[in-house]
Design a protein around this motif. Sequence first.
Motif, PDB file in Angstrom:
ATOM      1  N   ASP A  30      24.736  16.172  16.386  1.00 39.73           N
ATOM      2  CA  ASP A  30      25.316  15.131  15.538  1.00 39.73           C
ATOM      3  C   ASP A  30      25.318  15.367  14.336  1.00 39.73           C
ATOM      4  OD1 ASP A  30      26.360  12.281  15.532  1.00 39.73           O
ATOM      5  OD2 ASP A  30      24.473  11.955  14.485  1.00 39.73           O
ATOM      6  N   SER A  31      24.010  15.921  13.746  1.00 38.27           N
ATOM      7  CA  SER A  31      23.793  16.127  12.150  1.00 38.27           C
ATOM      8  C   SER A  31      24.561  17.342  11.875  1.00 38.27           C
ATOM      9  CB  SER A  31      22.337  16.440  12.133  1.00 38.27           C
ATOM     10  OG  SER A  31      21.407  15.437  12.373  1.00 38.27           O
ATOM     11  N   ALA A  70      20.595  15.379  18.860  1.00 41.42           N
ATOM     12  CA  ALA A  70      20.463  14.838  17.246  1.00 41.42           C
ATOM     13  C   ALA A  70      20.897  16.040  16.340  1.00 41.42           C
ATOM     14  CB  ALA A  70      19.012  14.649  17.075  1.00 41.42           C
ATOM     15  N   LEU A  71      20.541  17.338  16.695  1.00 42.07           N
ATOM     16  CA  LEU A  71      21.030  18.348  15.826  1.00 42.07           C
ATOM     17  C   LEU A  71      22.394  18.658  15.781  1.00 42.07           C
ATOM     18  CD1 LEU A  71      20.577  21.050  14.102  1.00 42.07           C
ATOM     19  CD2 LEU A  71      20.562  22.494  16.516  1.00 42.07           C
ATOM     20  N   GLN A  77      28.334  16.042  11.482  1.00 40.64           N
ATOM     21  CA  GLN A  77      28.339  15.195  10.523  1.00 40.64           C
ATOM     22  C   GLN A  77      28.621  15.959   9.127  1.00 40.64           C
ATOM     23  OE1 GLN A  77      25.932  11.623   9.696  1.00 40.64           O
ATOM     24  NE2 GLN A  77      25.623  11.291  11.962  1.00 40.64           N
ATOM     25  N   ALA A  78      27.663  16.978   9.002  1.00 38.40           N
ATOM     26  CA  ALA A  78      27.463  17.807   7.755  1.00 38.40           C
ATOM     27  C   ALA A  78      28.899  18.612   7.624  1.00 38.40           C
ATOM     28  CB  ALA A  78      26.437  18.711   8.066  1.00 38.40           C
ATOM     29  N   GLN A  88      16.269  18.890   8.135  1.00 39.43           N
ATOM     30  CA  GLN A  88      16.395  17.607   8.907  1.00 39.43           C
ATOM     31  C   GLN A  88      15.727  17.853  10.149  1.00 39.43           C
ATOM     32  OE1 GLN A  88      20.462  16.251   8.732  1.00 39.43           O
ATOM     33  NE2 GLN A  88      21.027  17.341   6.869  1.00 39.43           N
ATOM     34  N   THR A  94      11.088  19.412  11.934  1.00 44.16           N
ATOM     35  CA  THR A  94      12.569  19.746  11.765  1.00 44.16           C
ATOM     36  C   THR A  94      13.235  20.511  13.171  1.00 44.16           C
ATOM     37  OG1 THR A  94      11.469  22.164  11.269  1.00 44.16           O
ATOM     38  CG2 THR A  94      11.770  20.612   9.395  1.00 44.16           C
ATOM     39  N   VAL A 147      20.400  21.846   7.808  1.00 49.53           N
ATOM     40  CA  VAL A 147      20.300  20.972   8.611  1.00 49.53           C
ATOM     41  C   VAL A 147      19.243  21.498   9.612  1.00 49.53           C
ATOM     42  CG1 VAL A 147      21.076  20.100  10.930  1.00 49.53           C
ATOM     43  CG2 VAL A 147      22.610  20.119   8.723  1.00 49.53           C
TER      44      VAL A 147
END
Length: 230
Positions: A57-58, A54-55, A61-62, A156, A169, A152
């Motif tokens: 992917d985030s 998940a990290l 994307q960022a 996030q 987080t 992130v």
Amino acid sequence: MSMPLRVPRLSRPFPVALLVGLLLLTAALPAQAQRWAQRVQVVKPVVQDGPAYALLDSLVQAYETADDSVTLRRTPDANRQPVRQVEDTLLEDGLGLVSATHVFIQYEFSIVRDEFVETIEELQFIYRPPNADEEDISLFTVRTDEPIVREVMMNQGLPQVSNLNAVNTFATLLSFPRLASTTETTIVSLNNRTLRENYAQQRENLTAQLVELVYDDAMPVMTRTVPQNE
């Protein structure tokens, strides 16, 4: 085809279960509570639906939606390149930024004025080929003092199981105590020295000591990213 950036594998991984013993050997604080610090690097698999994935992917994307001036490094010592250039180079080898199978995470543990501080300093995402004879391929490396990474990591994450309106987080999800309690996490270096010895001590023993002796109720713990002025 371009030559991929490769990282030699550690053939004999160092179990998490020995870390506390090593930390305790150097954990005596100088007089007047001067700063004590230790660095540890671990490697863990990037499993789909897990926090590391998940990290990843985030972060991707960022970076992909950031300004064109934003750059990335393939390895910790490499020159920075535009994100699109890194992606194009990886594509030549059939890989992408999200192709990571493992991530190296570097922590710094420090004690200042009776406060225990855990800093997640650096993340290096790699692709590990299924053939054990092949070397790892470094995809990209980020430090947590980079604004995108800090945002992130600190803001996030994933919803809490007990309260879907609250978020754990990524800094919390990747804190060392959480990773140390899993059998998939392996220590690869201590204070920038590669650890290659394979010890028979049980991981559970070290994890219990870490929680009891370092992460105890008497000493506050703060997990953070690297401050921008460091």
